[in-house]
Design a protein around this motif. Structure first.
Motif, PDB file in Angstrom:
ATOM      1  N   VAL A  69       0.872  -1.175   0.000  1.00  0.00           N
ATOM      2  CA  VAL A  69       0.000   0.000   0.000  1.00  0.00           C
ATOM      3  C   VAL A  69       0.911   1.227   0.000  1.00  0.00           C
ATOM      4  O   VAL A  69       2.101   1.125   0.312  1.00  0.00           O
ATOM      5  N   PRO A  70       0.383   2.385  -0.381  1.00  0.00           N
ATOM      6  CA  PRO A  70       1.252   3.574  -0.453  1.00  0.00           C
ATOM      7  C   PRO A  70       2.072   3.846   0.808  1.00  0.00           C
ATOM      8  O   PRO A  70       3.216   4.320   0.702  1.00  0.00           O
ATOM      9  N   ALA A  71       1.555   3.517   1.965  1.00  0.00           N
ATOM     10  CA  ALA A  71       2.320   3.740   3.198  1.00  0.00           C
ATOM     11  C   ALA A  71       3.585   2.885   3.244  1.00  0.00           C
ATOM     12  O   ALA A  71       4.534   3.197   3.967  1.00  0.00           O
ATOM     13  N   ASP A  72       3.626   1.811   2.452  1.00  0.00           N
ATOM     14  CA  ASP A  72       4.803   0.934   2.388  1.00  0.00           C
ATOM     15  C   ASP A  72       5.892   1.457   1.464  1.00  0.00           C
ATOM     16  O   ASP A  72       7.027   0.977   1.513  1.00  0.00           O
ATOM     17  N   PHE A  73       5.559   2.401   0.598  1.00  0.00           N
ATOM     18  CA  PHE A  73       6.490   2.813  -0.451  1.00  0.00           C
ATOM     19  C   PHE A  73       7.832   3.312   0.069  1.00  0.00           C
ATOM     20  O   PHE A  73       8.875   2.941  -0.490  1.00  0.00           O
ATOM     21  N   PRO A  74       7.885   4.132   1.128  1.00  0.00           N
ATOM     22  CA  PRO A  74       9.209   4.568   1.603  1.00  0.00           C
ATOM     23  C   PRO A  74      10.101   3.398   2.046  1.00  0.00           C
ATOM     24  O   PRO A  74      11.291   3.378   1.749  1.00  0.00           O
ATOM     25  N   ARG A  75       9.514   2.412   2.726  1.00  0.00           N
ATOM     26  CA  ARG A  75      10.307   1.253   3.167  1.00  0.00           C
ATOM     27  C   ARG A  75      10.762   0.418   1.964  1.00  0.00           C
ATOM     28  O   ARG A  75      11.889  -0.064   1.923  1.00  0.00           O
ATOM     29  N   ILE A  76       9.876   0.251   0.972  1.00  0.00           N
ATOM     30  CA  ILE A  76      10.258  -0.502  -0.222  1.00  0.00           C
ATOM     31  C   ILE A  76      11.421   0.199  -0.927  1.00  0.00           C
ATOM     32  O   ILE A  76      12.382  -0.457  -1.351  1.00  0.00           O
ATOM     33  N   ALA A  77      11.353   1.511  -1.042  1.00  0.00           N
ATOM     34  CA  ALA A  77      12.443   2.269  -1.680  1.00  0.00           C
ATOM     35  C   ALA A  77      13.737   2.097  -0.893  1.00  0.00           C
ATOM     36  O   ALA A  77      14.795   1.804  -1.476  1.00  0.00           O
ATOM     37  N   GLU A  78      13.666   2.264   0.410  1.00  0.00           N
ATOM     38  CA  GLU A  78      14.846   2.120   1.261  1.00  0.00           C
ATOM     39  C   GLU A  78      15.453   0.724   1.113  1.00  0.00           C
ATOM     40  O   GLU A  78      16.666   0.568   0.946  1.00  0.00           O
ATOM     41  N   LEU A  79      14.612  -0.294   1.155  1.00  0.00           N
ATOM     42  CA  LEU A  79      15.070  -1.672   1.058  1.00  0.00           C
ATOM     43  C   LEU A  79      15.696  -1.952  -0.308  1.00  0.00           C
ATOM     44  O   LEU A  79      16.809  -2.475  -0.404  1.00  0.00           O
ATOM     45  N   THR A  80      15.001  -1.586  -1.365  1.00  0.00           N
ATOM     46  CA  THR A  80      15.472  -1.897  -2.711  1.00  0.00           C
ATOM     47  C   THR A  80      16.778  -1.171  -3.025  1.00  0.00           C
ATOM     48  O   THR A  80      17.745  -1.775  -3.492  1.00  0.00           O
ATOM     49  N   VAL A  81      16.818   0.103  -2.765  1.00  0.00           N
ATOM     50  CA  VAL A  81      18.042   0.871  -3.010  1.00  0.00           C
ATOM     51  C   VAL A  81      19.170   0.327  -2.132  1.00  0.00           C
ATOM     52  O   VAL A  81      20.294   0.124  -2.603  1.00  0.00           O
ATOM     53  N   GLY A  82      18.872   0.072  -0.875  1.00  0.00           N
ATOM     54  CA  GLY A  82      19.897  -0.435   0.044  1.00  0.00           C
ATOM     55  C   GLY A  82      20.509  -1.744  -0.409  1.00  0.00           C
ATOM     56  O   GLY A  82      21.727  -1.926  -0.370  1.00  0.00           O
ATOM     57  N   VAL A  83      19.664  -2.677  -0.852  1.00  0.00           N
ATOM     58  CA  VAL A  83      20.156  -3.979  -1.302  1.00  0.00           C
ATOM     59  C   VAL A  83      21.000  -3.833  -2.566  1.00  0.00           C
ATOM     60  O   VAL A  83      22.126  -4.322  -2.639  1.00  0.00           O
ATOM     61  N   SER A 126      24.432   0.836 -11.178  1.00  0.00           N
ATOM     62  CA  SER A 126      25.140   2.096 -11.356  1.00  0.00           C
ATOM     63  C   SER A 126      24.349   3.200 -10.651  1.00  0.00           C
ATOM     64  O   SER A 126      23.142   3.071 -10.436  1.00  0.00           O
ATOM     65  N   PRO A 127      25.000   4.292 -10.319  1.00  0.00           N
ATOM     66  CA  PRO A 127      24.294   5.406  -9.677  1.00  0.00           C
ATOM     67  C   PRO A 127      23.128   5.933 -10.521  1.00  0.00           C
ATOM     68  O   PRO A 127      22.130   6.409  -9.981  1.00  0.00           O
ATOM     69  N   GLU A 128      23.234   5.807 -11.843  1.00  0.00           N
ATOM     70  CA  GLU A 128      22.168   6.301 -12.722  1.00  0.00           C
ATOM     71  C   GLU A 128      20.867   5.509 -12.561  1.00  0.00           C
ATOM     72  O   GLU A 128      19.782   6.017 -12.861  1.00  0.00           O
ATOM     73  N   TYR A 129      20.949   4.270 -12.095  1.00  0.00           N
ATOM     74  CA  TYR A 129      19.765   3.413 -11.963  1.00  0.00           C
ATOM     75  C   TYR A 129      19.062   3.579 -10.614  1.00  0.00           C
ATOM     76  O   TYR A 129      17.900   3.202 -10.459  1.00  0.00           O
ATOM     77  N   VAL A 130      19.736   4.161  -9.643  1.00  0.00           N
ATOM     78  CA  VAL A 130      19.176   4.304  -8.293  1.00  0.00           C
ATOM     79  C   VAL A 130      17.839   5.053  -8.287  1.00  0.00           C
ATOM     80  O   VAL A 130      16.906   4.638  -7.591  1.00  0.00           O
ATOM     81  N   PRO A 131      17.658   6.138  -9.049  1.00  0.00           N
ATOM     82  CA  PRO A 131      16.345   6.794  -9.042  1.00  0.00           C
ATOM     83  C   PRO A 131      15.204   5.863  -9.471  1.00  0.00           C
ATOM     84  O   PRO A 131      14.095   5.950  -8.932  1.00  0.00           O
ATOM     85  N   GLN A 132      15.455   4.938 -10.397  1.00  0.00           N
ATOM     86  CA  GLN A 132      14.421   3.980 -10.786  1.00  0.00           C
ATOM     87  C   GLN A 132      14.102   3.032  -9.643  1.00  0.00           C
ATOM     88  O   GLN A 132      12.944   2.690  -9.413  1.00  0.00           O
ATOM     89  N   LEU A 133      15.119   2.592  -8.928  1.00  0.00           N
ATOM     90  CA  LEU A 133      14.893   1.715  -7.779  1.00  0.00           C
ATOM     91  C   LEU A 133      14.090   2.432  -6.693  1.00  0.00           C
ATOM     92  O   LEU A 133      13.267   1.816  -6.018  1.00  0.00           O
ATOM     93  N   ALA A 134      14.345   3.723  -6.537  1.00  0.00           N
ATOM     94  CA  ALA A 134      13.662   4.496  -5.498  1.00  0.00           C
ATOM     95  C   ALA A 134      12.254   4.923  -5.891  1.00  0.00           C
ATOM     96  O   ALA A 134      11.448   5.281  -5.035  1.00  0.00           O
ATOM     97  N   ASP A 135      11.906   4.852  -7.165  1.00  0.00           N
ATOM     98  CA  ASP A 135      10.602   5.304  -7.647  1.00  0.00           C
ATOM     99  C   ASP A 135       9.535   4.220  -7.472  1.00  0.00           C
ATOM    100  O   ASP A 135       9.053   3.625  -8.428  1.00  0.00           O
ATOM    101  N   VAL A 136       9.162   3.971  -6.254  1.00  0.00           N
ATOM    102  CA  VAL A 136       8.195   2.922  -5.944  1.00  0.00           C
ATOM    103  C   VAL A 136       6.802   3.299  -6.451  1.00  0.00           C
ATOM    104  O   VAL A 136       6.082   2.449  -6.986  1.00  0.00           O
ATOM    105  N   ALA A 137       6.429   4.540  -6.332  1.00  0.00           N
ATOM    106  CA  ALA A 137       5.111   4.966  -6.828  1.00  0.00           C
ATOM    107  C   ALA A 137       5.002   4.749  -8.331  1.00  0.00           C
ATOM    108  O   ALA A 137       3.969   4.275  -8.828  1.00  0.00           O
ATOM    109  N   GLY A 138       6.057   5.044  -9.065  1.00  0.00           N
ATOM    110  CA  GLY A 138       6.059   4.819 -10.507  1.00  0.00           C
ATOM    111  C   GLY A 138       5.946   3.350 -10.846  1.00  0.00           C
ATOM    112  O   GLY A 138       5.245   2.958 -11.780  1.00  0.00           O
ATOM    113  N   ARG A 139       6.622   2.513 -10.070  1.00  0.00           N
ATOM    114  CA  ARG A 139       6.546   1.065 -10.280  1.00  0.00           C
ATOM    115  C   ARG A 139       5.151   0.546  -9.941  1.00  0.00           C
ATOM    116  O   ARG A 139       4.651  -0.350 -10.610  1.00  0.00           O
ATOM    117  N   ALA A 140       4.512   1.115  -8.939  1.00  0.00           N
ATOM    118  CA  ALA A 140       3.167   0.674  -8.534  1.00  0.00           C
ATOM    119  C   ALA A 140       2.141   0.943  -9.622  1.00  0.00           C
ATOM    120  O   ALA A 140       1.120   0.258  -9.688  1.00  0.00           O
TER     121      ALA A 140
END
Length: 194
Positions: A42-56, A64-78
């Motif tokens: 759910v949207p309330a999960d998005f910050p944790r999903i971003a943190e987890l995905t980027v962190g891993v 690469s650093p260029e791909y990190v914004p895509q990993l952090a864009d959980v709302a876009g992926r949803a």
């Protein structure tokens, strides 16, 4: 609250070899039991999903650093995929994955008969306890229920623990479909007939 029809409760222990990539194997080859609930994010999960995905992915130096914004864009992926999360008994998100049943977010899919999953991430604190395997199995079950005939995925060459998981679950390499989103980033394709 996610309706029960959209939840799958999984109770470990899972098979002793269950692990998800990228991860390290336990020294003794056995893994402690872990109780998980896998449900839609759910949207309330998005910050944790971003943190987890980027962190891993950053922590394992898999992107690469260029791909990190895509990993952090959980709302876009949803907007383009079904986001699934694995929660431990405390409700903390310990894993996530994006299931692609239709549309262009799969990039590796070639027909409406194919589903894909992307951005599988498991918290380092629970690796080796079947979280990644549970998420992949849930993706497979949902793809079957949606009438898909194949699950395909692409993975980085250095994600060897993930490769072992996929192969153990029956995925086969499809090297003729390997691709590169940009020069120097080579992705392997795996497929499993559902």
């Amino acid at each position: 609250m996610v309706p029960p029809s959209l939840r799958e409760d999984l109770v470990a222990p899972l098979p002793s070899r269950a692990r998800a990539g990228p991860c390290d194997e336990a020294e003794n080859g056995s893994y402690p039991a872990l109780v998980l609930t896998i449900d839609r994010a759910v949207p309330a999960d998005f910050p944790r999903i971003a943190e987890l995905t980027v962190g891993v992915y950053e922590g394992e130096d898999l992107v690469s650093p260029e791909y990190v914004p895509q990993l952090a864009d959980v709302a876009g992926r949803a907007d383009r995929a079904e986001l699934l999360v694995a929660r431990d008994v405390t409700g903390r998100i310990v894993g996530s994955v994006a299931l692609v049943l239709a549309g262009d977010f799969g990039e590796v899919t070639r027909s409406p008969d194919e589903a894909a999953f992307r951005m599988l991430a498991v918290d380092a604190d629970v690796r080796g306890q079947g979280v990644g395997e549970a998420l992949v199995r849930t993706c497979l079950d949902r793809a079957r229920a949606a009438g898909r005939a194949w699950m395909v995925l692409s993975t980085g060459e250095r994600m060897t623990a993930a490769h072992r998981l996929y192969e153990r679950l029956g995925f086969q390499r499809v090297p003729e479909r390997d691709w590169a989103p940009r020069p120097g980033v080579d992705l392997r394709v795996y497929a499993l007939q559902l």
